[in-house]
Design an enzyme around this catalytic site. Sequence first.
Site, mmCIF file in Angstrom:
data_model
loop_
_atom_site.group_PDB
_atom_site.id
_atom_site.type_symbol
_atom_site.label_atom_id
_atom_site.label_comp_id
_atom_site.label_asym_id
_atom_site.label_seq_id
_atom_site.Cartn_x
_atom_site.Cartn_y
_atom_site.Cartn_z
ATOM 1 N N HIS A 1 -7.582 12.075 -79.051
ATOM 2 C CA HIS A 1 -6.674 11.326 -78.174
ATOM 3 C C HIS A 1 -7.395 10.189 -77.446
ATOM 4 O O HIS A 1 -8.271 10.426 -76.629
ATOM 5 C CB HIS A 1 -6.014 12.266 -77.165
ATOM 6 C CG HIS A 1 -5.014 11.568 -76.277
ATOM 7 N ND1 HIS A 1 -3.652 11.695 -76.423
ATOM 8 C CD2 HIS A 1 -5.192 10.712 -75.237
ATOM 9 C CE1 HIS A 1 -3.037 10.956 -75.520
ATOM 10 N NE2 HIS A 1 -3.953 10.354 -74.775
ATOM 11 N N ASP B 1 -3.129 9.393 -80.908
ATOM 12 C CA ASP B 1 -3.916 10.442 -81.550
ATOM 13 C C ASP B 1 -4.414 9.896 -82.875
ATOM 14 O O ASP B 1 -3.621 9.479 -83.720
ATOM 15 C CB ASP B 1 -3.055 11.683 -81.801
ATOM 16 C CG ASP B 1 -2.560 12.299 -80.506
ATOM 17 O OD1 ASP B 1 -3.214 12.079 -79.464
ATOM 18 O OD2 ASP B 1 -1.526 12.987 -80.534
ATOM 19 N N GLU C 1 -9.947 16.975 -76.464
ATOM 20 C CA GLU C 1 -9.114 16.382 -77.514
ATOM 21 C C GLU C 1 -9.862 15.203 -78.114
ATOM 22 O O GLU C 1 -9.701 14.067 -77.673
ATOM 23 C CB GLU C 1 -7.767 15.896 -76.941
ATOM 24 C CG GLU C 1 -6.833 17.002 -76.534
ATOM 25 C CD GLU C 1 -5.389 16.507 -76.329
ATOM 26 O OE1 GLU C 1 -5.117 15.314 -76.546
ATOM 27 O OE2 GLU C 1 -4.547 17.342 -75.970
ATOM 28 N N VAL D 1 0.222 20.796 -75.143
ATOM 29 C CA VAL D 1 1.171 19.677 -75.165
ATOM 30 C C VAL D 1 1.652 19.359 -73.741
ATOM 31 O O VAL D 1 1.903 20.269 -72.951
ATOM 32 C CB VAL D 1 2.347 19.985 -76.134
ATOM 33 C CG1 VAL D 1 3.153 21.182 -75.690
ATOM 34 C CG2 VAL D 1 3.253 18.774 -76.316
#
Length: 275
Positions: A239, A187, A236, A172
């Site tokens: 994202h 996201d 990720e 994070v």
Amino acid sequence: MDTIRSLMKQHMSLSAMRALANSKVSYTTAKKYIKINGFVAQDLKKYVASRKKPLATILSISHAQINSKNKMTRTYRIANPSYLTLVKDGYGISKNYVPNDLVTVNVATASADTPNKMRKAAATALEKMAKAAKKKGLELVINSAYRSYTQQEELYNEYHAMYDTETADSLVAKPGYSEHQLGLGVDMTSQSVVDGKYSTFGETKEYQWMKKNAYKYGFILRYPSSKTSITGTSNEPWHYRYVGKKAAKECYINNWTLEEYILHHGFDTKIIYAE
Ligand SMILES: [Zn+2]
């Protein structure tokens, strides 16, 4: 006098002006560097010594940390975030920054309290993308969009209560250093994940489709698995970042991250060296 007036127009801080004066570099020489976004007065002497082109000089000397491989501890603040603003460790936005054109994105959300606001252009683009995906039988769902500084702070604290510092930091972003506060980061997930058919977005057809098509709507996959050392963020697949169609296409064709885009084009807005 004219010199001072023009420096003040550049929003140069007092200490930067002092550094400029102390450098004893002539204003004529300094000028070609000063006009470039990302200029740091304290580094001026190094620029002159490097003998490279001004933009390349500034990016490599003052901003080596754009590429997370090059660890630096400098902190910069972006005064007026744009669609192309780089926000990551070392490049922060103000605690008080709230985009003035946030709107609700008309796309399905993972739950009733999912944050689903984005800046207008990003919201419209995401709506178009979700519609195009639907035509292919794919169901894109928002997992998290705009988060205020305070919301990011709460999330950050939650992760830090659950994990050790290193793990939490890799999962994070610190408050003030998240693309979610820009209103341009989102996201994604899919209905199949919400329904429990898959455990992560990366396993879905929706992910495969977005990877190939998101650029057409102005989005880039921000943290690809092959670029973790440059971005400094682990893979990720969910994202996405809105950068606008032109930049997204250029990144897609060249297989660039936002960092690499900036290394080719420079910063498009003023960034302030926070000493
Ligand atoms: Zn995210």
